[in-house]
Scaffold this active site. Structure first.
Site, short mmCIF file in Angstrom:
data_model
loop_
_atom_site.label_atom_id
_atom_site.label_comp_id
_atom_site.label_asym_id
_atom_site.label_seq_id
_atom_site.Cartn_x
_atom_site.Cartn_y
_atom_site.Cartn_z
N PHE A 160 54.16 43.92 40.58
CA PHE A 160 54.06 43.34 39.25
C PHE A 160 53.65 44.42 38.24
CE2 PHE A 160 53.69 39.56 36.61
CZ PHE A 160 52.90 40.00 35.58
N ASP A 161 52.61 45.17 38.61
CA ASP A 161 52.11 46.21 37.71
C ASP A 161 53.18 47.28 37.45
OD1 ASP A 161 49.71 44.96 37.49
OD2 ASP A 161 48.73 46.14 39.05
N LEU A 203 42.02 44.42 31.65
CA LEU A 203 41.76 45.86 31.68
C LEU A 203 43.05 46.61 31.92
CD1 LEU A 203 38.62 45.87 34.01
CD2 LEU A 203 38.65 46.24 31.55
N GLU A 218 31.84 50.12 38.90
CA GLU A 218 31.64 48.82 39.57
C GLU A 218 32.81 48.52 40.48
OE1 GLU A 218 31.21 45.85 36.50
OE2 GLU A 218 30.03 47.25 35.30
N LYS A 270 35.86 46.18 41.61
CA LYS A 270 36.73 45.22 40.95
C LYS A 270 36.93 44.07 41.93
CE LYS A 270 40.97 44.85 38.28
NZ LYS A 270 41.39 43.56 38.79
N ASP A 281 38.24 40.67 43.45
CA ASP A 281 39.56 40.04 43.38
C ASP A 281 39.43 38.52 43.47
OD1 ASP A 281 42.24 39.79 43.19
OD2 ASP A 281 42.69 40.43 45.23
N ARG A 325 39.46 32.02 32.38
CA ARG A 325 39.99 32.90 31.36
C ARG A 325 41.12 32.25 30.57
NH1 ARG A 325 42.69 38.58 32.65
NH2 ARG A 325 44.64 37.84 31.84
N GLU A 381 33.24 37.04 38.24
CA GLU A 381 34.38 36.68 39.06
C GLU A 381 33.96 35.63 40.08
OE1 GLU A 381 36.78 38.44 37.83
OE2 GLU A 381 38.43 38.45 39.28
N TYR A 401 29.40 40.40 35.96
CA TYR A 401 29.50 41.82 35.61
C TYR A 401 29.55 42.12 34.11
CZ TYR A 401 34.36 40.20 35.96
OH TYR A 401 35.51 39.48 35.83
N LYS A 457 43.10 50.79 40.61
CA LYS A 457 43.51 49.86 41.65
C LYS A 457 43.70 50.59 42.98
CE LYS A 457 45.43 46.06 40.68
NZ LYS A 457 45.80 45.03 39.78
N CYS A 478 67.84 21.83 65.28
CA CYS A 478 66.52 22.25 65.76
C CYS A 478 66.68 23.25 66.90
CB CYS A 478 65.73 21.03 66.23
SG CYS A 478 64.17 21.47 67.00
N CYS A 493 65.30 21.37 70.19
CA CYS A 493 65.87 20.17 70.81
C CYS A 493 67.29 19.89 70.35
CB CYS A 493 64.98 18.96 70.52
SG CYS A 493 65.09 18.41 68.81
N CYS A 503 62.67 18.80 61.77
CA CYS A 503 63.37 18.24 62.92
C CYS A 503 62.92 16.79 62.99
CB CYS A 503 62.98 18.98 64.20
SG CYS A 503 63.49 18.05 65.65
N CYS A 530 61.07 16.02 70.74
CA CYS A 530 61.12 17.48 70.53
C CYS A 530 59.81 18.08 71.06
CB CYS A 530 61.32 17.75 69.04
SG CYS A 530 61.41 19.48 68.64
S1 IVH Z 1 35.09 43.75 33.11
C1 IVH Z 1 36.30 43.56 28.78
N1 IVH Z 1 34.30 44.16 35.59
O1 IVH Z 1 39.51 42.31 36.44
C2 IVH Z 1 36.12 43.80 30.23
N2 IVH Z 1 36.29 42.92 35.24
O2 IVH Z 1 42.00 43.31 35.05
C3 IVH Z 1 36.15 42.57 31.00
N3 IVH Z 1 37.33 42.07 37.30
O3 IVH Z 1 39.89 39.90 33.95
C4 IVH Z 1 36.30 42.73 32.44
N4 IVH Z 1 35.83 42.90 38.69
O4 IVH Z 1 38.83 39.20 36.16
C5 IVH Z 1 35.23 43.61 34.79
N5 IVH Z 1 33.45 44.54 37.72
C6 IVH Z 1 34.37 44.00 36.94
C7 IVH Z 1 35.47 43.26 37.44
C8 IVH Z 1 36.41 42.74 36.55
C9 IVH Z 1 36.94 42.19 38.59
C10 IVH Z 1 38.54 41.38 36.86
C11 IVH Z 1 38.36 40.45 35.70
C12 IVH Z 1 39.27 40.94 34.63
C13 IVH Z 1 40.26 41.75 35.40
C14 IVH Z 1 40.84 42.84 34.53
#
Ligand code: IVH
Length: 707
Positions: free
Chosen positions: A72-73, A119, A149, A151, A153, A172, A210, A262, A349, A444, A447, A462, A468
């Site tokens: 996606f990215d 972000l 920090e 990230k 998920d 969000r 999160e 966070y 990432k 199937c 069977c 089936c 079966c």
């Molecule tokens: S800060 C303005 N810190 O990542 C900054 N985001 O792609 C606000 N996320 O929508 C986000 N860990 O859902 C921040 N330590 C962390 C995070 C974090 C996960 C997620 C968050 C955000 C998305 C950005």
């Protein structure tokens, strides 16, 4: 699961982006995403926009992503680059200028006081260095620290506290407006509902973070779903999303979510250091990750990234990268924001681990309900430390999407690092395009019955449920499972073995109760002690309560909750088996689908025979009468409406019955009174008033019982 082996060796390096760039992304209902050489850049922009809108919807709205975040990215970046080169193609509705939406109409929508931005992403050291340089330039060369920090998920959430109390939790959404999920948020035990009485806590503030489903809860949930043949969640993120947006907050409470916070914001929060604010928030009772560190140089940032790239595997929750934030809040303000994201923060990432391996064949597995699932069998390949041989292709539509031919090299990714998934196919195909791709069988594989596909469903079934073999075995496996009869000494392999040996002559679970120790001796090297244990454990299941027996029968669509309501309402198999559609529909939580299915089940002689043999074996066929507490409500018909503080609705219903009263669902002239909680519907209120029916508040009702 259980289709991978743990190995102690390192996984091979993931393929470089260039190798996987042209992974096929086509989907039957989605636009094609192959870059054709004869396509102009303008056409490519249109194609990418369409594909990204589609995947955006799958990801944010349906929580059913069809491609990996990485893919996606990549597509998003390609689009951003092309749009930058073609200003004449600017479009306010381009997915590149939008933050995504997870709005659900059923939740109240709340505008965010401060927008919830996303972000920018980076994928390698150079891009991190670029960010560092941009920050330095933006600050005119001044010194700065970076708060590093994890990230997390999961799902971002904004919590509002006023006067030391949680007042709201909002998702969000599209970044401007989100869904009010406060009821579900309140079920998360790590989120404080009331803060300590401290001078340094502002009267009003927001804290963002999160919501996550820890690996452990995720595994338990999926095991449970596997047993019930419900679709599995691909990763904890989807599971958390599905849970947070469930209208029934009891589901959230049951599934055990967690939350890391966070980001503190508001008018009255300290404005020096973001890192310090997080430590302060921790002292107020919020869960702030210990893996938060101040870096004073780019080298220290790299060290943090390198450390967590491997160590994150030991964390209880999923992470997909690192977040880097300029620490000083005044410096953050100087750097400011773009339309979508802060200039003072960036995400790095981690590479999703993936491998490429040749496909051997696709086999088709038949489950207990007859659903046929295509499974890719591949040359074994190492992925995140485990060997992967098989990956589910889920259903006919997904199988068709990949157009697989034996020998094709497929890309496997561990979605959430647990369930291997095929995410693409090497475009250099093994067989010529003229060779037909592997299709879904019409009959199937077990069977030979002709498969059926119901309207609106992606699955093929089936229909031969009475003969079966995998369906017969699957039903016995379900019968013995933990939430059903909980026959601990038996498992799928033993069941399979007994079945194949002909130890279960009727080919159903009632035959288990006729097994003797001597029947079992010699099966799978079973000795006397073991045989005795097995027979005892089968025998013990005779005491399992009626609602679980009902669930164990494996009536389609009758899960644990429905089985409980049915058992409570009808109280015996006898009564339930004679209930007609309308009577079933009167039971709380039972709709047409379940009612039809129950009627169908009891109309089949072989099912009645199965139930009769279970009864003859001494399995519970009714609920014991409930303990009476008093006759205070005897002869009263009571309607419950709204939500309550002291007990749940279900508890109040039970209480009414225990005091001799009757629960009824709608108000009529015969209703004795309405037990009204908060938010009683205006229509109900009007009706009660027009009929002159008394309305009791929760406390009045409790007082009445305690008199
Ligand atoms: S800060 C303005 N810190 O990542 C900054 N985001 O792609 C606000 N996320 O929508 C986000 N860990 O859902 C921040 N330590 C962390 C995070 C974090 C996960 C997620 C968050 C955000 C998305 C950005």
């Amino acid at each position: 699961m259980g289709n991978h082996t743990i190995l102690g060796t390192d996984p091979p390096a993931a393929p470089r982006p260039a190798e996987i760039r042209h992974t096929r992304l086509t989907h039957p209902s989605s636009p094609k995403n192959q870059l054709h050489n004869d396509m102009t850049e303008q056409e490519r922009i249109m194609q990418l926009r369409e594909a990204l809108h589609h995947h955006n919807h799958l990801y944010y709205v349906e929580n059913q992503p069809a491609i990996s975040d990485y893919e996606f990215d990549q597509m998003m970046r390609e689009l951003q680059d092309l749009e930058a080169a073609h200003p004449e193609m600017a479009d306010p509705n381009s997915p590149a200028v939008r933050v995504g939406s997870d709005l659900l109409s059923d939740f109240k929508q709340i505008p965010h006081k401060y927008p919830m931005l996303s972000l920018g992403n980076t994928y390698n050291r150079e891009e991190v260095a670029d960010f560092y340089r941009r920050v330095s330039e933006g600050l005119g060369g001044a010194d700065f620290d970076i708060c590093c920090e994890l990230k997390f998920d999961g799902l971002s959430i904004s919590l509002t506290y006023e006067n030391g109390r949680l007042v709201r939790g909002v998702t969000r959404g599209d970044g401007v407006t989100g869904d009010d999920v406060t009821a579900n948020i309140r079920t998360i035990r790590t989120i404080p509902l009331v803060l300590p009485d401290r001078q340094d806590i502002p009267q009003s503030f927001e804290i963002r973070g999160e919501v996550l489903m820890p690996w452990k809860s995720f595994e338990t949930l999926n095991e449970e779903r596997e047993r019930k043949e419900e679709p599995l969640f691909a990763n904890p993120r989807n599971a958390a999303a599905g849970t947070l947006k469930n209208r029934n907050s009891q589901v959230a409470a049951h599934r055990k979510l967690d939350a890391y916070l966070y980001y503190l914001l508001g008018e009255d929060i300290p404005r020096e250091s973001h890192y310090q604010n997080l430590q302060t928030a921790r002292s107020w009772g919020f869960k702030v990750s210990e893996a938060t560190k101040l870096a004073h140089s780019l080298e220290e940032v790299y060290a943090f990234i390198d450390y967590w790239d491997t160590q994150r595997r030991n964390l209880p929750v999923a992470t997909d990268g690192i977040v880097l934030k300029v620490d000083n809040i005044r410096q953050q303000e100087i750097l400011g924001y773009t339309a979508k994201s802060p200039r003072w923060a960036i995400a790095y990432k981690f590479q999703a681990e993936r491998a490429c391996t040749p496909l051997r064949e696709v086999t088709f597995q038949v489950g207990r309900t007859g659903i046929v699932t295509p499974v890719a069998n591949m040359e074994p390949v190492l992925l995140s430390g485990t060997i992967v041989r098989r990956a589910s292709l889920h259903n006919e539509d997904i199988l068709r999407k990949f157009q697989l031919r034996p020998g094709d090299r497929v890309y496997v990714e561990k979605a959430g690092e647990i369930i291997p998934q095929i995410v693409g196919v090497d475009p250099h195909r093994a067989a010529p395009e003229t060779t037909p791709p592997i299709g879904f069988p019409l009959t199937c594989p077990e069977c030979g019955a002709t498969l059926v596909r119901y309207e609106g469903e992606a699955a093929r079934y089936c229909p031969n449920s009475s003969a079966c073999r995998p369906q017969l075995k699957g039903r016995i496996e379900h019968f013995i499972s933990r939430d059903a009869m909980n026959i601990e000494c038996l498992g799928p392999e033993t069941v399979d073995d007994y079945f194949e040996r002909g130890l279960l002559p009727h080919q159903d679970a009632a035959d288990l109760y006729l097994l003797t120790e001597s029947d079992l001796l010699g099966t799978n090297g079973c000795r006397e002690k073991m045989a005795q244990k097995i027979v005892e454990s089968i025998s013990r299941s005779r005491n399992v309560s009626f609602d679980r027996v009902l669930y164990a029968l494996g009536i389609r669509f009758v899960g644990k909750v429905a089985a409980k309501s049915l058992a409570k309402h009808f109280r015996s198999m006898e009564r339930l088996s004679h209930a007609n559609h309308d009577e079933l529909m009167c039971v709380e939580g039972i709709g047409t689908t379940i009612a039809d299915s129950v009627v169908d089940f009891f109309s089949e002689p072989r099912h009645l025979d199965f139930v009769a043999r279970l009864a003859a074996a001494g399995v519970q066929m009714s609920m014991p009468d409930e303990v009476k507490l008093s006759d205070k409500l005897s002869g009263k018909s009571i309607v419950i409406s709204g939500t309550f503080h002291h007990h749940s609705r279900e508890e109040y219903k039970a209480l009414i019955e225990k005091h001799g009263g009757k629960n009824v669902s709608s108000i009529s002239g015969k209703t004795s009174f309405v037990l009204a909680g908060e938010g009683m519907g205006p229509a109900k209120l009007a009706k009660a008033q027009s009929l002159g029916i008394p309305i009791l508040q929760e406390n009045d009702f409790l007082a009445l019982l305690n008199e």
